[in-house]
Write a protein that holds these residues in place. Structure first.
Motif, PDB file in Angstrom:
ATOM      1  N   VAL A  47      -4.440  -1.122  14.919  1.00  0.00           N
ATOM      2  CA  VAL A  47      -5.104  -0.862  13.351  1.00  0.00           C
ATOM      3  C   VAL A  47      -5.115  -2.039  12.641  1.00  0.00           C
ATOM      4  CG1 VAL A  47      -6.607   0.475  12.018  1.00  0.00           C
ATOM      5  CG2 VAL A  47      -6.112   1.078  13.936  1.00  0.00           C
ATOM      6  N   GLU A  48      -3.525  -2.135  13.060  1.00  0.00           N
ATOM      7  CA  GLU A  48      -3.304  -2.974  11.560  1.00  0.00           C
ATOM      8  C   GLU A  48      -3.240  -4.652  12.018  1.00  0.00           C
ATOM      9  OE1 GLU A  48       1.209  -3.942  10.334  1.00  0.00           O
ATOM     10  OE2 GLU A  48       1.338  -2.267  11.218  1.00  0.00           O
ATOM     11  N   VAL A  49      -2.371  -4.944  12.871  1.00  0.00           N
ATOM     12  CA  VAL A  49      -3.196  -6.051  13.743  1.00  0.00           C
ATOM     13  C   VAL A  49      -4.362  -6.304  13.757  1.00  0.00           C
ATOM     14  CG1 VAL A  49      -2.968  -7.573  15.968  1.00  0.00           C
ATOM     15  CG2 VAL A  49      -1.319  -6.101  14.799  1.00  0.00           C
ATOM     16  N   SER A  50      -5.735  -5.534  14.024  1.00  0.00           N
ATOM     17  CA  SER A  50      -6.786  -6.083  13.963  1.00  0.00           C
ATOM     18  C   SER A  50      -7.394  -6.677  12.980  1.00  0.00           C
ATOM     19  CB  SER A  50      -7.491  -4.907  14.282  1.00  0.00           C
ATOM     20  OG  SER A  50      -7.243  -4.689  16.100  1.00  0.00           O
ATOM     21  N   CYS A  51      -6.888  -6.001  11.455  1.00  0.00           N
ATOM     22  CA  CYS A  51      -7.081  -6.358  10.292  1.00  0.00           C
ATOM     23  C   CYS A  51      -6.948  -7.581   9.901  1.00  0.00           C
ATOM     24  CB  CYS A  51      -6.536  -5.177   9.339  1.00  0.00           C
ATOM     25  SG  CYS A  51      -7.437  -3.727   9.558  1.00  0.00           S
ATOM     26  N   GLU A  52      -6.268  -8.867  11.083  1.00  0.00           N
ATOM     27  CA  GLU A  52      -5.694  -9.577  10.768  1.00  0.00           C
ATOM     28  C   GLU A  52      -6.184 -10.909  11.251  1.00  0.00           C
ATOM     29  OE1 GLU A  52      -3.177 -10.693   8.534  1.00  0.00           O
ATOM     30  OE2 GLU A  52      -2.725  -8.772   7.437  1.00  0.00           O
ATOM     31  N   PRO A  53      -7.071 -12.246  10.392  1.00  0.00           N
ATOM     32  CA  PRO A  53      -8.066 -12.900  11.072  1.00  0.00           C
ATOM     33  C   PRO A  53      -7.241 -13.200  12.673  1.00  0.00           C
ATOM     34  CG  PRO A  53      -7.602 -13.291   9.174  1.00  0.00           C
ATOM     35  CD  PRO A  53      -6.595 -12.433   9.191  1.00  0.00           C
ATOM     36  N   GLY A  54      -6.192 -13.818  12.932  1.00  0.00           N
ATOM     37  CA  GLY A  54      -5.501 -14.260  14.404  1.00  0.00           C
ATOM     38  C   GLY A  54      -5.127 -12.960  14.513  1.00  0.00           C
ATOM     39  N   GLY A  55      -4.714 -12.061  14.386  1.00  0.00           N
ATOM     40  CA  GLY A  55      -4.431 -10.332  15.168  1.00  0.00           C
ATOM     41  C   GLY A  55      -5.816 -10.141  15.446  1.00  0.00           C
ATOM     42  N   SER A  56      -6.700 -10.117  15.215  1.00  0.00           N
ATOM     43  CA  SER A  56      -7.830  -9.543  15.437  1.00  0.00           C
ATOM     44  C   SER A  56      -8.301 -10.294  17.349  1.00  0.00           C
ATOM     45  CB  SER A  56      -9.114  -9.531  14.740  1.00  0.00           C
ATOM     46  OG  SER A  56      -9.635 -11.159  15.013  1.00  0.00           O
ATOM     47  N   ARG A  57      -8.299 -11.119  17.391  1.00  0.00           N
ATOM     48  CA  ARG A  57      -8.268 -11.851  18.713  1.00  0.00           C
ATOM     49  C   ARG A  57      -7.080 -11.514  20.322  1.00  0.00           C
ATOM     50  NH1 ARG A  57     -11.125 -16.994  18.930  1.00  0.00           N
ATOM     51  NH2 ARG A  57     -11.572 -17.650  16.437  1.00  0.00           N
ATOM     52  N   VAL A  58      -6.060 -11.168  19.375  1.00  0.00           N
ATOM     53  CA  VAL A  58      -4.717 -10.123  20.044  1.00  0.00           C
ATOM     54  C   VAL A  58      -5.060  -9.111  20.848  1.00  0.00           C
ATOM     55  CG1 VAL A  58      -2.521  -9.690  20.473  1.00  0.00           C
ATOM     56  CG2 VAL A  58      -2.895 -11.692  18.693  1.00  0.00           C
ATOM     57  N   ASP A 101       0.166 -13.652  12.347  1.00  0.00           N
ATOM     58  CA  ASP A 101       0.659 -14.769  11.627  1.00  0.00           C
ATOM     59  C   ASP A 101      -0.788 -15.608  12.235  1.00  0.00           C
ATOM     60  OD1 ASP A 101       2.775 -16.609  11.291  1.00  0.00           O
ATOM     61  OD2 ASP A 101       1.595 -17.943  12.121  1.00  0.00           O
ATOM     62  N   PRO A 102      -1.311 -15.815  11.561  1.00  0.00           N
ATOM     63  CA  PRO A 102      -2.484 -17.439  11.514  1.00  0.00           C
ATOM     64  C   PRO A 102      -2.299 -17.899  12.745  1.00  0.00           C
ATOM     65  CG  PRO A 102      -1.917 -17.058   8.843  1.00  0.00           C
ATOM     66  CD  PRO A 102      -1.507 -16.481  10.286  1.00  0.00           C
ATOM     67  N   SER A 103      -1.212 -18.893  13.163  1.00  0.00           N
ATOM     68  CA  SER A 103      -0.638 -20.063  13.867  1.00  0.00           C
ATOM     69  C   SER A 103       0.051 -19.117  15.335  1.00  0.00           C
ATOM     70  CB  SER A 103       0.621 -20.667  13.948  1.00  0.00           C
ATOM     71  OG  SER A 103      -0.167 -21.692  11.946  1.00  0.00           O
ATOM     72  N   TRP A 104       0.581 -18.456  15.214  1.00  0.00           N
ATOM     73  CA  TRP A 104       1.508 -17.899  15.799  1.00  0.00           C
ATOM     74  C   TRP A 104       0.932 -16.691  17.359  1.00  0.00           C
ATOM     75  CZ3 TRP A 104       5.493 -20.012  18.671  1.00  0.00           C
ATOM     76  CH2 TRP A 104       6.252 -20.954  17.798  1.00  0.00           C
ATOM     77  N   SER A 105      -0.624 -16.261  16.535  1.00  0.00           N
ATOM     78  CA  SER A 105      -0.750 -15.204  16.961  1.00  0.00           C
ATOM     79  C   SER A 105      -2.053 -15.704  18.497  1.00  0.00           C
ATOM     80  CB  SER A 105      -2.659 -14.858  15.998  1.00  0.00           C
ATOM     81  OG  SER A 105      -3.690 -15.718  15.497  1.00  0.00           O
ATOM     82  N   ARG A 106      -2.145 -17.004  18.355  1.00  0.00           N
ATOM     83  CA  ARG A 106      -2.371 -17.742  19.330  1.00  0.00           C
ATOM     84  C   ARG A 106      -1.689 -17.732  20.220  1.00  0.00           C
ATOM     85  NH1 ARG A 106      -8.196 -19.049  19.345  1.00  0.00           N
ATOM     86  NH2 ARG A 106      -9.015 -19.606  16.787  1.00  0.00           N
TER      87      ARG A 106
END
Length: 630
Positions: free
Chosen positions: A443-454, A411-416
């Motif tokens: 890999v799935e999470v890495s391809c998301e803008p917020g997920g890559s930071r996680v 999620d763009p917000s909750w990944s933070r």
């Protein structure tokens, strides 16, 4: 309305068309040296042609646009000449230009250009301020066009643009640094004193948007060097007894003005506002659609200056906390941030108690906030709570089911929130529990803008080489897919997947160095012995090693010297003394670690950009080559 003769009207129209054409085609950005010289000559000739008629030209719709375009590309000398041509002579004429539908745009453009160039010619406008009478100033304030030029001018006297005067609400409160070389205190003070002496004439004019906006800028500029001036302006604007605060705080234009007063007023004024106008009325203020923004600004200020006020606000809104969480989450966020910033730990304890009471039916704080506020504000509230630190950061992200962790991470917000949890000083086991739930979906999470930071945070805070190896291996198996994804590319770089795939020995060596540093810090940070006194410089060579020095300095002497010098400290004896002192953990990253070795090393890893990589890829390689030559 002023009209130009036919010849002058045709000339300025031609200037306008030529410059607008160059601007639209992007020619101005692509000019070479010869092109810039030709443009400067064109501007010089154009300004000379209209110089004698400039006061009339700027009041003509076509002429004013031409002059604006000329100002944009003028040299400092040309700007200075234009300033003199407009401002010299009768001050009444200058006032008329400032209030004119076309002339006001020229004045605004000219002042902004002078600020961006940090031009000394701004002094010419300072002189204009000195000849303005109180009546003239009130006239400008109430004029929709003149007031806009006036607030641009006041901001310029402080070396700022209008948008920079009052920081955004989300930035919280911070003491602003003033560039003494760019601020014209005399002009700002003169304007403030004229407003104070003519305060009776303001009356209901304060409710006009243009008046409130200009006074907000004046308050912000005064507050940068004299909070006392802000207090005196506040008494004129909201009354000596602050009786009109509620009236202005609940109006769309006045609320911004009150926010500026709250931000820049003295500590004494903030205490008076709370005790005489807010205490006992906080529920109504918090629930009001407009006044709640003033309360948020007030809480940001109180968090930095008065823990007692923050505690008082918390206790007064305790019974309405759940309602605020549902319908006024911005107020709850401001409270959370104020508690995080407050000196008194009891504020954080009280906030958590009220949050538990408000969310007890939902089972968990995180679940309740996420259900009440699915957007960015809910995420920011949890992030603020995670910044409480230690046992007060009770948001258990790691205890969520794996599918929920993955959903939040994407999620763009909750990944933070997930990222903040990994970077916080919560229990190491809880962090690893969270990272384990991410495995299989990296890999799935890495391809998301917020997920890559996680994923990047999971790698940095994995805690051991084996866990990092597992993360990198999972990413390496999908390297082609990640290479094609813009977010995945950042993950590959941060996690050093290319080194892992092409130079496995180097990657392993880097990890071994990290483990060595971790053991070394454990030896130092876990030593419970007395802190050695700092030796005097002249006796340093003769000093015998204390037990603490021997333990870390014998077995790990070479490592300790290398690590500390890499981190930018001095010799190893000095380092042991520094690390033994509590002050070492006062920085933003090391402070958050709070003695957690993995967090300290992770902070170092982030701050240095992976010094181990440089060591292994450059230093080791060079040594091997030298051996071959021998």
């Amino acid at each position: 309305m002023d009209y130009l003769d036919e010849e002058m009207s045709r000339y300025v129209g031609e200037v306008q068309r030529r410059l607008e054409g160059m601007k639209e085609d992007g020619e101005l950005e692509q000019l070479d040296e010869d092109g810039r010289e030709d443009l400067a000559l064109f501007v010089e000739n154009s300004l000379k042609e209209i110089k004698g008629s400039l006061p009339r030209v700027v009041r003509d719709p076509t002429g004013s646009r031409a002059v604006e375009l000329l100002i944009e590309v003028a040299t400092p000398e040309q700007l200075s000449s234009t300033c003199r041509s407009i401002l010299e002579g009768d001050s009444r004429r200058v006032l008329e230009i400032m209030k004119h539908p076309a002339g006001s745009f020229v004045m605004e453009k000219l002042v902004k250009k002078l600020v961006s160039e940090n031009s000394e010619d701004l002094q010419q406008f300072v002189e204009v301020a000195e000849v303005l009478g109180g009546r003239d100033l009130m006239d400008l304030l109430s004029d929709s066009r003149g007031s806009f030029v006036l607030r641009v001018l006041i901001a310029a006297w402080a070396g700022l643009t209008v948008d920079e005067v009052v920081p955004p609400l989300e930035n919280g409160y911070q003491k602003l640094v003033v560039d003494q070389n760019r601020i014209h205190e005399k002009a700002i003070k003169s304007t403030a004193e004229k407003v104070n002496s003519n305060g009776a004439k303001l009356g209901k004019a304060i409710e006009l948007p243009q008046v409130a906006a200009t006074l907000s800028v004046l308050v912000g500029c005064c507050g940068r060097f004299d909070a006392g001036l802000v207090d005196s302006l506040a008494e004129v604007i909201i009354g000596r007894d602050l009786d009109f605060l509620e009236q202005h705080a609940t109006s769309r234009s006045g609320s911004h003005l009150v926010e500026a007063i709250v931000y820049f007023g003295s500590d004494d004024l903030i205490g008076r506002i709370y005790s005489s106008q807010l205490r006992g009325k906080l529920k109504d203020v918090a629930e009001h659609g407009i006044a709640n923004f003033m309360l948020q600004r007030f809480l940001a200020r109180a968090g930095a200056t008065s823990s007692g006020i923050v505690m008082g606000v918390l206790q007064e809104v305790a019974e309405d906390f759940e309602s605020l969480l549902r319908y006024r989450p911005g107020v709850v966020l401001a409270l959370a941030r104020a508690c995080a910033q407050a000196d008194d730990q009891d504020c954080r304890v009280q906030f958590l108690k009220q949050m538990r009471d408000a969310t007890k039916e939902s089972g968990s704080i995180l679940g309740a906030v996420a259900s009440f506020q699915k957007g960015p504000v809910g995420s920011l509230i949890i992030q603020a709570m995670l910044s409480f630190g230690g046992k007060h950061a009770v948001v258990d992200v790691g205890g969520l089911p794996a599918e929920e962790v993955i959903r939040l991470s994407k999620d763009p917000s909750w990944s933070r929130v997930v990222e903040s949890y990994l970077r916080s000083d919560v229990n190491e086991k809880d962090k690893q529990k969270l990272i384990k739930k991410l495995r299989g979906s990296l890999v799935e999470v890495s391809c998301e803008p917020g997920g890559s930071r996680v994923v990047e945070a999971a790698y940095v805070y994995a805690g051991s080489s084996d866990r990092r190896r597992g993360i990198v291996q999972e990413l390496a198996d999908a390297e082609p897919k990640l290479r094609e994804d813009p977010n995945g590319q950042f993950v590959l770089k941060t996690c050093r997947v290319d080194v892992y795939l092409s130079r496995r020995e180097n990657w392993e060596q880097m990890e071994n160095q990290k483990e060595g540093r971790k053991r070394l810090f454990n030896d130092i940070l876990e030593d419970d012995g007395p802190v050695p006194e700092k030796p005097k410089p002249e006796k340093k060579k003769k000093k015998k090693a204390t037990p603490q020095h021997s333990a870390a300095g014998g077995k790990h002497a070479g490592q300790l010297q290398s690590v500390m010098e890499t981190l930018g400290f001095g010799g190893k004896e000095t380092q042991l003394e520094k690390i033994s002192q509590p002050e070492v953990q006062q920085g933003p990253e090391l402070g958050a670690a709070n003695g957690n070795v993995d967090n300290v090393l992770a902070a170092i890893e982030v701050a240095t950009g992976g010094l181990g990589a440089a060591d292994s890829s450059s230093g080791t390689g060079k040594k091997k080559k030298k051996k071959k030559k021998k």
